[in-house]
Every structure is written in C-alpha cells, then in structure tokens.
Write an enzyme that holds these catalytic residues in place. Sequence first.
Site, PDB file in Angstrom:
ATOM      1  N   ARG A  50      47.518  36.125  36.078  1.00 41.07           N
ATOM      2  CA  ARG A  50      46.276  36.263  36.860  1.00 41.07           C
ATOM      3  C   ARG A  50      45.191  36.949  36.035  1.00 41.07           C
ATOM      4  O   ARG A  50      44.008  36.584  36.116  1.00 41.07           O
ATOM      5  CB  ARG A  50      46.551  37.011  38.172  1.00 41.07           C
ATOM      6  CG  ARG A  50      45.349  37.015  39.109  1.00 41.07           C
ATOM      7  CD  ARG A  50      45.677  37.554  40.483  1.00 41.07           C
ATOM      8  NE  ARG A  50      46.023  38.965  40.456  1.00 41.07           N
ATOM      9  CZ  ARG A  50      46.405  39.666  41.534  1.00 41.07           C
ATOM     10  NH1 ARG A  50      46.500  39.084  42.705  1.00 41.07           N
ATOM     11  NH2 ARG A  50      46.702  40.938  41.420  1.00 41.07           N
ATOM     12  N   LYS A 149      39.790  38.658  39.752  1.00 41.80           N
ATOM     13  CA  LYS A 149      39.968  40.101  39.976  1.00 41.80           C
ATOM     14  C   LYS A 149      39.111  40.815  38.935  1.00 41.80           C
ATOM     15  O   LYS A 149      39.592  41.236  37.882  1.00 41.80           O
ATOM     16  CB  LYS A 149      41.444  40.480  39.886  1.00 41.80           C
ATOM     17  CG  LYS A 149      41.751  41.838  40.500  1.00 41.80           C
ATOM     18  CD  LYS A 149      43.228  42.007  40.804  1.00 41.80           C
ATOM     19  CE  LYS A 149      43.565  43.426  41.185  1.00 41.80           C
ATOM     20  NZ  LYS A 149      42.963  43.898  42.430  1.00 41.80           N
TER      21      LYS A 149
END
Length: 289
Positions: A50, A149
């Site tokens: 991620r 993120k």
Amino acid sequence: MKIFLGDKLVDEKDAVVSVFDHGLLYGDGVFEGIRAYNNRIFLLDEHIDRLYDSAKAIALKIPMSKEEMSNAVIETCKANEIADGYIRLVVTRGKGTLGLNPYLCNKAQIIIIAAKIQLYPQELYENGLKIVTVGTIRNHPEAINPRIKSLNYLNNIMAKIEAINAGCMECLMLNHKGEVAEASGDNIFAIKNGVITTPPSNCGSLEGLTRNKVMEIARAAGYEVREAIMARYDLYVANEVFLTGTAAEIISVVDIDKREIGDGKPGKVTTELAGLYAKCAHSEGTLIV
Ligand code: PMP
C-alpha cells in the site's frame, strides 16, 4: 530510541530532517501505521504494497526496494526491542525549495519509528463508541483520492475537530455524494440480520488492511459479507456497527447521531469478530529476527 532515517538507524537525537522537507512544508509524502504482535509484524507485505501504491499515485519515487523497506522495518523493531508495538513508516518528498515543485526535491526521505502502542482506553472496547456525522466530507477522489495514505491528513483532522467539539472521539464522514465513507481514522461496517456490509473502497475511504482482513475472517466464519454503497439510514437501523483500523483493531459503535445502535451495547457478532481478529493478529505475520 533508534530511528531509521534515510538509509540507516540513528539515535533519536540525531533523527532530524530539514525544515525545507516538503513533507513538513506541504504534507507531501505517504505513510503507513503498522502493528507488531508477539514478535511478528502483522500484514507487513500488505502495508509495504500500500505504501508503494500510495507513492506511485503521487509520483513519488521511493529510493529503496520493497524488500529493503521490509528489512528496514524489521531492523528498526529489533534495534528498539519492539515485539509488541506500533510502527510508523513515513516517506516524504524530501528536501526542496520553498516553492511547490516536487521535481526540485532530490531524494525522498524515509523515516521509520517503532514504539510502544498507546491503546484506546479499555472502557471504550467494553462499552462502545458514540459517534456523530460531521460536516466535513471526505476528500473527493479526483482531488486527493482517499485510497492514497498521504501525509496530508487535514481532511481527517478537520473531521476529528468537529467530532471532539461534539464530545465524540470518532465521527462518521460521508463522501461528496452523501454516501457513507468512513470514520476519521478507521473504516466502518454495519451488521443487519447477520449480513455484514461495508462501503466499497471507491466510495471515499482508505482501503483499510484491517477492513480487508476482517472481511476475510468473517467470510471464513460463515458470514455473508458485502461491499455496498451505504446511506446513514443503513447505519442507524443496523443491529451492530463497528470500526476497524490497525491501531483500534475492532471497536463497537453504539450510538450514531443520537440513534442507539441495536441495544446500545457492543453486539455478539462484533465481539466474535474481534476475538477471531485478535487470534489471527497474534499468530500470523513476519517474524522479527
Ligand atoms: N481510514 C483512515 C482514514 C485511516 O487513517 C486508517 C488507518 N488508521 C484506516 C481507515 C484503517 O486502515 P488500516 O486498517 O489499514 O489501518
């Protein structure tokens, strides 16, 4: 404490970054929050994947391979004797000029901190959270996609301020269409008649790794799990609602906008899933050796 900075471990007092770092000047960078349990790093590969996807999305080149990054995380835990704890992995755009231009930043800065986790008070897990819907909507996906993120957490911080001002520790954020997105730092699930539902990750939320793990665990336990667009109504009339996140794990929501959820206490399914999740988190993961 030892901090991983750039390409090596340094003493905390020497872990300093430039005031010209664009992570500081513009929130230009990406990060991960990772948990270690029982000398193992939970979902390490998923967190690393991620992180690199977030970096890709903002055209940030991480000057290290995924394998080197995983090893750096393990080394940082070892150096600080962290067997159970919280790891913060940050990659900033690096040192640049006072202007926005990210291409003038020569090298991304890598920071890894491994520390003891500050847990939410036990009382919250026993009694559940009260939350409110806030006016701040989650970032529009074509502005800053919430799946990234990024270090730019102002959207979530604005929501958190509203929640705290309303006397709550967490909140419900809607997307630009008024659909349920997520909490300010956690994903959200509802359970109605035994069916577990959470919004799809293209509805304005971070694709939480705890969320994904909980969906897997719930399916393995025989529950029907759906990803579907949700309105606040779906939460208000649910039998149970809970939040998921690396730090929070699984926590019940017992009140939303002064509507009691179910019987106003953490529900049976949520409690079962929290137990299964804890078992999984304490036994899987990459060994810190
Ligand atoms: N949404 C937001 C906005 C978050 O910051 C986080 C991480 N705290 C989550 C959801 C949950 O993601 P994860 O389960 O990967 O920690």
